[in-house]
Design an enzyme around this catalytic site. Structure first.
Site, PDB file in Angstrom:
ATOM      1  N   CYS A   1       0.837  -1.182   0.000  1.00 54.06           N
ATOM      2  CA  CYS A   1       0.000   0.000   0.000  1.00 54.06           C
ATOM      3  C   CYS A   1       0.880   1.243   0.000  1.00 54.06           C
ATOM      4  O   CYS A   1       2.082   1.166   0.204  1.00 54.06           O
ATOM      5  CB  CYS A   1      -0.923   0.007   1.199  1.00 54.06           C
ATOM      6  SG  CYS A   1      -2.521   0.700   0.776  1.00 54.06           S
TER       7      CYS A   1
ATOM      8  N   CYS B   1       3.337   1.955   2.736  1.00 50.33           N
ATOM      9  CA  CYS B   1       4.605   1.234   2.714  1.00 50.33           C
ATOM     10  C   CYS B   1       5.641   2.073   1.982  1.00 50.33           C
ATOM     11  O   CYS B   1       6.792   2.174   2.407  1.00 50.33           O
ATOM     12  CB  CYS B   1       4.469  -0.088   1.964  1.00 50.33           C
ATOM     13  SG  CYS B   1       3.203  -1.165   2.586  1.00 50.33           S
TER      14      CYS B   1
ATOM     15  N   ASP C   1       8.179  31.814 -27.867  1.00 51.47           N
ATOM     16  CA  ASP C   1       9.308  32.448 -28.511  1.00 51.47           C
ATOM     17  C   ASP C   1       8.970  32.524 -30.000  1.00 51.47           C
ATOM     18  O   ASP C   1       8.245  31.679 -30.508  1.00 51.47           O
ATOM     19  CB  ASP C   1      10.550  31.596 -28.268  1.00 51.47           C
ATOM     20  CG  ASP C   1      11.722  32.072 -29.094  1.00 51.47           C
ATOM     21  OD1 ASP C   1      12.008  33.279 -29.030  1.00 51.47           O
ATOM     22  OD2 ASP C   1      12.324  31.248 -29.798  1.00 51.47           O
TER      23      ASP C   1
ATOM     24  N   ASP D   1      12.896  27.149 -28.250  1.00 48.99           N
ATOM     25  CA  ASP D   1      13.677  26.084 -28.860  1.00 48.99           C
ATOM     26  C   ASP D   1      14.873  25.695 -28.001  1.00 48.99           C
ATOM     27  O   ASP D   1      15.711  24.920 -28.409  1.00 48.99           O
ATOM     28  CB  ASP D   1      14.085  26.428 -30.296  1.00 48.99           C
ATOM     29  CG  ASP D   1      14.761  27.775 -30.376  1.00 48.99           C
ATOM     30  OD1 ASP D   1      15.033  28.347 -29.302  1.00 48.99           O
ATOM     31  OD2 ASP D   1      15.010  28.252 -31.488  1.00 48.99           O
TER      32      ASP D   1
ATOM     33  N   ASP E   1      16.536  30.581 -25.278  1.00 44.58           N
ATOM     34  CA  ASP E   1      15.364  30.732 -24.412  1.00 44.58           C
ATOM     35  C   ASP E   1      15.548  30.025 -23.084  1.00 44.58           C
ATOM     36  O   ASP E   1      14.672  30.102 -22.229  1.00 44.58           O
ATOM     37  CB  ASP E   1      14.122  30.146 -25.102  1.00 44.58           C
ATOM     38  CG  ASP E   1      13.912  30.757 -26.467  1.00 44.58           C
ATOM     39  OD1 ASP E   1      14.049  31.979 -26.575  1.00 44.58           O
ATOM     40  OD2 ASP E   1      13.629  30.002 -27.409  1.00 44.58           O
TER      41      ASP E   1
END
Lengths: 37, 867
Positions: B31, B34, B541, B751, B755
């Site tokens: 579960c 755990c 951009d 790209d 940027d």
């Protein structure tokens, strides 16, 4: 019967308190809390 | 001779010095609680920088900074779980004639990640038991070589997905067997309980009893001997049948519950363990010491059928869940299945077919039309078109000739080529993608933290509620109070499993990221998807994102007298002279516009004079000295700043800009000599993408280093209203920060090169059109194709994934909010209805299966914008 009801009620309340204390209230040891040394 | 499989050192040396990320399987988790327990233990281990454990994938990822694999395994075991191991059989040449294999075994056992090694000289192989994730096949190869042997076949890292499938299959098989036993006993126990139940004290209030009572008459006719049997013998037979169900089928629940108890943590196993144990204890006392009950005026009823049925139903839930989880990793399997298994390599001048994993860097491989390229490399001979859709999602094949890079697993379509391998094995683009997807699938979304915290508190609260309900029923409930109180206690414990909560987030993240990878959207993790689902502003951009990013020279205007004076009539063509001068300067620049100018000069076959004293002025232009003349190339503002009178070209500059063409001026010795116009074609996908962003309710902003007029012309064509022009990289960051300061959550598509700072600043950075490199590392989400609509797909996928998570969490909580009061008997005073523990366990199992199934619906996700 009334006595056994009283006993069960008290035992139940103690059990509830203990469960909440054991799993929630006790601060876990720092090691297992994920803090890095 | 074959030595006994002794446990060897898992690691002989610290983990390679530097930091390493390792992902390995963890067994025994049942579960979400755990997972957080193991995670805490790992994080507390010295030398482990970061650890995250995913219950959905049953895998742990740790970042090691000095810790050895042994320490990590120790930590997992201390938390009460174990590390999954696997075995691998490696073929060793000439092992048959070896007199003593212990040296080889010993050498292999010394390899990091290896637990045991057993040589089998007859089969010329060594069976290696290891921890997946820690073992580097290269270490194994080296160890074998150091022991003086040669591997017959190189050890490629055995297919992780295949391995996972085998583990899953084993789990399914194991669960099925346990389920069959529990189910058979449960059905048998229910039938055998009928005669007992007919006289039982919990009568028509119990839902299960109501359902079963009509069967009583039929059963009485079918099996009269059962009703004639001695009730005490029936109880004994039920006890004997139920013990193996608890001891074998349900063993895992009790073991996990006990482990959790020791660590002061409670999870679903605690609930199931305590619940079934309470029912069993009650029944056992009623069977062997009925006097305890009858003496107090209580009936000595037994609930063996409930114990078996609860265990059977929960195992059924686990089984369905395990099978569904297996399907969630299908995306990975499909990705890995893309790689070809063999390659045709040139070895000693001859063409030999070898395993793709055996190709080394520098090998020349031959790829025929219709075949997949086996590794990443550079085309050395031949021309072809390559279908790279597996990488980019773009269906149109890309032309490739000598010198062009090709990527492994892409499809060679038209011509035969020879490829020199540059990256193989774990370094190929496909391997990187697979690792990225694997890491993302195993990552935790921030929303998961909430679910974990709640689950940790939830179970103790449920235990408290169950005890309280028991007390209330005992004190004020109907007679026999002790029986009702026990039924309610067991039902509350069983119905309140937080399993669905634990599965809600990881399964959705897994399926979502996997489906994204198939669509060319590589999300770096759950947090990226969560952030992308909630953005307000999309910053695009211009160059490379809205436009192709491959500008071309469209116009060259000349101030002839300047060129004549300088070049003394040669070359005769003034346009060529302007281009030549500009290209000579720009050759040293890395700007995309510079590349276009140099390209145009090369196309015309111009020989470029040597430029000295080159200086680049970021985003504005460049200067250099050519043949003693100072030449400046750049924007009009740049030249004005240098003191050049650009007056003669003012109208031409404005005219070009209005047509979305970027004007670049060339000045010689402070006098304007010419004007070059460059246009960058707008991507076909940009218009549809911008429309989709707006339809999603996003504000769209375009940022560019280009001049305002060009920017506005481009923005107008694609439908963007908000434009920030003349931006240097720092300016783009400022735009993102300004939007964020206004309380908006910002996504940025770029790209990935100039940027990068803005991508990092934005709440979500999407790198576009970069399949392989650094950009994948830098951005939160990498878009494999240059198509801007994949950014739309990414946002849609993020929204769908988060919606699924919210649905899952809602269901899991709502189910408990409704289920627990019913199980506690809240409906009894109102409607006289009580939930049987068996119904409670069926409802619990259903909630888990519902959550996993809901997540699997993400596999059918389709982007709304068709490419």
């Amino acid at each position: 019967m009334t006595i056994s009801k009283a006993v069960v009620t008290v035992a139940g309340l103690v059990a509830v308190a203990w469960v909440l204390w054991y799993f929630l209230a006790t601060p876990r040891p720092a090691r297992s809390r994920g803090e890095r040394p | 001779m074959t030595a006994a499989p002794a446990a060897g050192p898992v690691d002989a040396a610290p983990a390679g010095g530097g930091r390493r990320r390792v992902t390995f399987p963890v067994t025994g988790m049942s579960c979400a609680a755990c997972a957080s327990r193991i995670q805490r233990q790992l994080r507390a281990t010295p030398g482990v920088r970061e650890a995250s454990v995913n219950f959905g994938t049953t895998k742990a990822t740790v970042e090691l900074d000095g810790a050895r694999p042994r320490d990590v395994m120790q930590a997992v075991r201390e938390a009460g779980y174990d590390v999954g191991t696997d075995t691998l059989t490696v073929a060793v040449a000439d092992l048959r004639s070896a007199l003593d294999t212990s040296r080889l075994e010993h050498a292999i056992r010394e390899v990091r990640g290896v637990l045991a090694a057993v040589a089998n000289p007859a089969a010329e192989s060594v069976r290696v038991t290891y921890v997946p994730g820690f073992l580097d096949p290269r270490d194994l190869e080296e160890a074998v070589a150091a022991a003086g042997y040669v591997l017959a076949v190189p050890v490629a890292e055995s297919d992780p997905v295949e391995r996972e499938r085998l583990v899953r299959e084993r789990e399914v098989r194991d669960l099925t067997r346990k389920l069959v036993l529990a189910a058979l006993v449960a059905v048998g126990a229910m039938v055998a309980s009928m005669p007992l139940m007919a006289a039982a004290s919990v009568g028509p209030a119990d839902l299960l009893a109501r359902v079963l009572m009509p069967l009583d008459g039929a059963l009485r006719r079918a099996l009269p001997w059962l009703y004639a049997a001695d009730p005490q013998s029936l109880k004994l037979a039920l006890f004997v049948a139920t013990v193996p169900v608890m001891a074998w089928s349900g063993r895992g629940f009790y073991v996990s519950a006990w482990r959790g108890f020791q660590h002061r943590s409670a999870d679903m196993n605690t609930l199931i363990g305590v619940g079934t144990a309470a029912a069993m204890l009650y029944s056992t006392v009623a069977t062997f010491a009925p006097g305890v009950f009858t003496g107090a005026g209580l009936p000595a009823d037994v609930y063996y059928e409930a114990v078996s049925a609860i265990i059977a139903l929960i195992l059924l839930g686990r089984l369905l869940e395990s099978r569904a989880k297996g399907r969630t990793s299908e995306a990975m399997r499909r990705l890995l299945g893309l790689a070809p298994r063999t390659a045709r390599a040139l070895r000693d001048g001859a063409e030999v077919e070898i395993a793709a994993a055996a190709v080394v860097v520098g090998d020349i491989v031959l790829v025929r039309p219709g075949e997949k390229i086996p590794v990443d490399g550079v085309v050395r001979g031949g021309r072809t078109a390559v279908d790279e859709s597996m990488l980019t999602g773009e269906p149109v094949p890309v032309a490739k000739g000598p010198g062009d890079e090709v990527v492994g697993a892409t499809l060679n379509t038209t011509g035969a080529i020879t490829v020199e391998a540059t990256r193989v094995g774990r370094d190929t683009a496909l391997a990187q993608i697979v690792r990225l997807v694997e890491a993302a699938q195993g990552s935790r979304a921030p929303v998961q933290g909430l679910a974990d915290r709640i689950a940790g508190v939830f179970v103790p609260l449920v235990i408290a509620v169950a005890i309280a309900a028991f007390v209330v029923w005992f004190d004020v409930g109907p007679s026999p109070a002790f029986v009702y109180a026990t039924v309610v206690l067991v039902s509350v414990l069983i119905i309140a499993c937080p399993c669905a909560m634990g599965l809600a987030t990881p399964t959705a993240i897994m399926v979502g990221t996997g489906r994204g990878a198939e669509q060319g959207v590589l999300a770096k993790g759950g947090s990226a998807l969560e952030a992308a689902s909630a953005i307000d502003v999309m910053v695009l951009d211009k160059t490379g994102t809205v436009t192709e990013g491959r500008p071309a020279v469209t116009d060259v205007l000349v101030a002839l007298e300047v060129v004549d004076r300088m070049a003394a009539g040669t070359p005769a063509d003034g346009e060529a002279a302007v281009l030549q001068l500009a290209a000579a300067v720009e050759r040293l620049s890395e700007h995309p516009l510079a590349a276009a100018i140099v390209g145009a000069a090369a196309e015309r076959g111009l020989v470029l004079p040597e430029a000295t004293g080159f200086r680049a002025h970021e985003g504005r232009g460049a200067t250099a000295t050519i043949g003693g003349h100072a030449v400046a190339v750049g924007s009009a503002t740049f030249l004005i700043d240098l003191g050049v009178d650009v007056g003669p070209f003012t109208d031409a500059v404005d005219g070009l800009a209005a047509q979305a063409r970027t004007p670049v001026l060339v000045a010689v010795d402070g006098v304007p000599a010419g004007l070059i116009g460059l246009a960058d074609p707008i991507k076909a996908s940009a218009v549809a993408a911008v429309r989709a962003f707006k339809a999603m309710g996003l504000e769209v902003v375009m940022v560019t280093g280009d001049i305002r007029k060009v920017a506005i012309a481009v923005a107008g064509e694609v439908g963007i209203d908000e434009v920030e022009s003349g931006m240097l990289p720092a300016g783009k960051v400022a735009v993102v920060k300004r939007l964020q300061a206004a309380g908006k959550r910002v996504a940025m598509v770029g790209d990935g090169i100039n940027d990068a700072p803005a991508l990092a600043t934005a709440d979500v950075g999407l790198a576009i059109g970069t399949g392989t490199d650094v950009a994948v590392e830098a951005a939160d989400i990498a878009l494999m194709s240059g198509d801007l609509t994949t950014a739309v797909t990414a946002l849609e996928l993020a929204r769908r994934t988060m919606r699924t998570i919210r649905q899952n969490l809602f269901w899991a909580f709502a189910y408990n909010v409704v289920g627990i009061p019913i199980a506690a008997g809240l409906l009894y005073p109102l409607a006289g209805v009580l939930l049987s523990p068996v119904f409670a366990s069926a409802a619990m199992a259903f909630s888990s299966v519902f959550v996993v199934t809901n997540s699997l619906r993400l596999r059918r996700f389709r982007p709304s914008v068709a490419r």
